[in-house]
Design a protein around this motif. Structure first.
Motif, mmCIF file in Angstrom:
data_model
loop_
_atom_site.group_PDB
_atom_site.id
_atom_site.type_symbol
_atom_site.label_atom_id
_atom_site.label_comp_id
_atom_site.label_asym_id
_atom_site.label_seq_id
_atom_site.Cartn_x
_atom_site.Cartn_y
_atom_site.Cartn_z
ATOM 1 N N ASN A 112 59.677 57.043 -51.750
ATOM 2 C CA ASN A 112 60.007 58.266 -51.038
ATOM 3 C C ASN A 112 60.845 59.227 -51.871
ATOM 4 N N GLY A 113 61.069 58.904 -53.151
ATOM 5 C CA GLY A 113 61.844 59.784 -54.020
ATOM 6 C C GLY A 113 63.345 59.566 -53.943
ATOM 7 N N ASN A 114 63.786 58.537 -53.218
ATOM 8 C CA ASN A 114 65.213 58.233 -53.123
ATOM 9 C C ASN A 114 65.640 57.410 -54.327
ATOM 10 N N LYS A 115 66.894 57.620 -54.770
ATOM 11 C CA LYS A 115 67.400 56.877 -55.916
ATOM 12 C C LYS A 115 67.479 55.390 -55.605
ATOM 13 N N GLU A 116 67.006 54.567 -56.541
ATOM 14 C CA GLU A 116 67.186 53.124 -56.464
ATOM 15 C C GLU A 116 68.583 52.804 -56.995
ATOM 16 N N PRO A 117 69.151 51.622 -56.667
ATOM 17 C CA PRO A 117 70.475 51.266 -57.162
ATOM 18 C C PRO A 117 70.593 51.321 -58.688
ATOM 19 N N PHE A 159 79.906 48.798 -62.932
ATOM 20 C CA PHE A 159 78.713 48.079 -62.497
ATOM 21 C C PHE A 159 78.144 48.722 -61.240
ATOM 22 N N VAL A 160 76.899 48.375 -60.952
ATOM 23 C CA VAL A 160 76.245 48.688 -59.690
ATOM 24 C C VAL A 160 75.932 47.357 -59.033
ATOM 25 N N ALA A 161 76.270 47.236 -57.767
ATOM 26 C CA ALA A 161 76.000 46.011 -57.016
ATOM 27 C C ALA A 161 74.984 46.317 -55.923
ATOM 28 N N THR A 162 74.003 45.448 -55.787
ATOM 29 C CA THR A 162 73.056 45.517 -54.678
ATOM 30 C C THR A 162 73.297 44.279 -53.833
ATOM 31 N N VAL A 163 73.605 44.484 -52.560
ATOM 32 C CA VAL A 163 73.904 43.380 -51.655
ATOM 33 C C VAL A 163 72.759 43.256 -50.666
ATOM 34 N N ARG A 164 72.192 42.058 -50.584
ATOM 35 C CA ARG A 164 71.093 41.783 -49.655
ATOM 36 C C ARG A 164 71.632 40.996 -48.475
ATOM 37 N N VAL A 165 71.392 41.512 -47.272
ATOM 38 C CA VAL A 165 71.783 40.854 -46.033
ATOM 39 C C VAL A 165 70.513 40.280 -45.422
ATOM 40 N N THR A 166 70.499 38.957 -45.212
ATOM 41 C CA THR A 166 69.314 38.286 -44.684
ATOM 42 C C THR A 166 69.645 37.644 -43.347
ATOM 43 N N ALA A 167 68.833 37.934 -42.338
ATOM 44 C CA ALA A 167 69.013 37.324 -41.020
ATOM 45 C C ALA A 167 68.572 35.872 -41.091
ATOM 46 N N SER A 202 73.969 53.125 -47.840
ATOM 47 C CA SER A 202 73.409 52.271 -46.783
ATOM 48 C C SER A 202 74.403 51.304 -46.164
ATOM 49 N N ALA A 203 75.710 51.620 -46.201
ATOM 50 C CA ALA A 203 76.726 50.810 -45.521
ATOM 51 C C ALA A 203 78.016 51.617 -45.420
ATOM 52 N N ASN A 204 78.848 51.258 -44.447
ATOM 53 C CA ASN A 204 80.191 51.810 -44.327
ATOM 54 C C ASN A 204 81.148 50.801 -44.928
ATOM 55 N N ARG A 205 82.261 51.247 -45.533
ATOM 56 C CA ARG A 205 83.217 50.330 -46.136
ATOM 57 C C ARG A 205 84.614 50.578 -45.595
ATOM 58 N N SER A 206 85.418 49.514 -45.613
ATOM 59 C CA SER A 206 86.772 49.589 -45.082
ATOM 60 C C SER A 206 87.788 49.995 -46.137
ATOM 61 N N ALA A 207 87.480 49.843 -47.409
ATOM 62 C CA ALA A 207 88.423 50.146 -48.491
ATOM 63 C C ALA A 207 87.653 50.365 -49.778
ATOM 64 N N THR A 266 67.796 43.337 -45.402
ATOM 65 C CA THR A 266 68.050 44.740 -45.692
ATOM 66 C C THR A 266 69.036 44.768 -46.847
ATOM 67 N N GLU A 267 69.191 45.902 -47.485
ATOM 68 C CA GLU A 267 70.094 45.985 -48.635
ATOM 69 C C GLU A 267 71.011 47.189 -48.530
ATOM 70 N N PHE A 268 72.169 47.068 -49.135
ATOM 71 C CA PHE A 268 73.054 48.201 -49.370
ATOM 72 C C PHE A 268 73.594 48.048 -50.775
ATOM 73 N N GLY A 269 74.229 49.083 -51.271
ATOM 74 C CA GLY A 269 74.722 48.992 -52.630
ATOM 75 C C GLY A 269 75.953 49.827 -52.843
ATOM 76 N N PHE A 270 76.590 49.582 -53.983
ATOM 77 C CA PHE A 270 77.738 50.382 -54.367
ATOM 78 C C PHE A 270 77.906 50.379 -55.867
ATOM 79 N N GLN A 271 78.589 51.400 -56.338
ATOM 80 C CA GLN A 271 78.929 51.507 -57.749
ATOM 81 C C GLN A 271 80.445 51.391 -57.843
ATOM 82 N N ALA A 272 80.924 50.741 -58.884
ATOM 83 C CA ALA A 272 82.362 50.566 -59.045
ATOM 84 C C ALA A 272 82.745 50.637 -60.509
ATOM 85 N N SER A 273 83.994 50.989 -60.743
ATOM 86 C CA SER A 273 84.549 50.926 -62.090
ATOM 87 C C SER A 273 85.323 49.624 -62.186
#
Length: 190
Positions: free
Chosen positions: A62-67, A110-118, A143-148, A170-177
């Motif tokens: 769909n043209g959205n950036k991958e992690p 780094f970039v982290a991709t987190v997979r949540v599996t039911a 694709s997620a809300n974070r507390s900190a 489903t997956e969500f991701g984040f980038q961190a230093s």
């Protein structure tokens, strides 16, 4: 052709030699068109067409950036080399959910991709908790809300990815230093 008053003459379907559908490949099925220009015309007989659909690397269908997009961009800008991703996967969960993390690291981030599996039952929401190493700060997420942004971070689903069917993910991701050495995340369903 037969003509009906006030209408264009009707032309019966015609069959033509099939076009070449790939490099060195030829379809044995004839191509049928209606003669009205509404059929799919892939080419002329003897014309070679290249059918190429690359797998998405930096963008999804769909043209959205991958992690990997930001990781590649940052690695190219810093002159760093990205080693193969490392993955931490917990054992499957019977009921609620489980989470696994895949890291794509470079010097300083780094970039982290987190997979949540039911598990064996569908879930209607999830919460993933993970602890970032000292000196590591989240600089962006999707694709997620974070507390900190550092320390122990709780991630919760957004409206479009909370419902996960049994055994699906489903997956969500984040980038961190900072350092990308993250322990296995924990997952709780709601």
């Amino acid at each position: 052709p037969t003509a009906v008053r006030g209408r264009r003459p009707h032309h019966p379907p015609r069959t033509r030699r099939p076009p070449t559908i790939g490099v060195g490949q030829h379809s044995e099925e004839p191509q049928t068109t209606t003669g009205r220009g509404d059929g799919l015309r892939l080419g002329h007989p003897g014309q070679r067409l290249l059918a190429h659909r690359p797998e998405p690397l930096l963008f999804d269908g769909n043209g959205n950036k991958e992690p990997a997009y930001d990781a590649v961009l940052n690695a190219l800008n810093s002159g760093g080399v990205t080693p193969p991703p490392s993955t931490t996967t917990p054992p499957p969960s019977a009921g609620g959910c489980s989470a696994s993390i895949s890291l794509n690291s470079w010097n300083g981030g780094f970039v982290a991709t987190v997979r949540v599996t039911a598990g064996s039952n569908p879930i209607n929401g999830w919460r993933v908790t993970l602890t970032l190493p000292s000196g590591t700060t989240v600089t962006g997420a999707w694709s997620a809300n974070r507390s900190a942004d550092s320390g122990t971070v709780a991630w919760t689903n957004v409206d479009y990815n909370g419902r996960v069917a049994a055994g699906q993910s489903t997956e969500f991701g984040f980038q961190a230093s900072g350092n990308g050495q993250i322990a296995t995340p924990s997952c709780a369903s709601s």
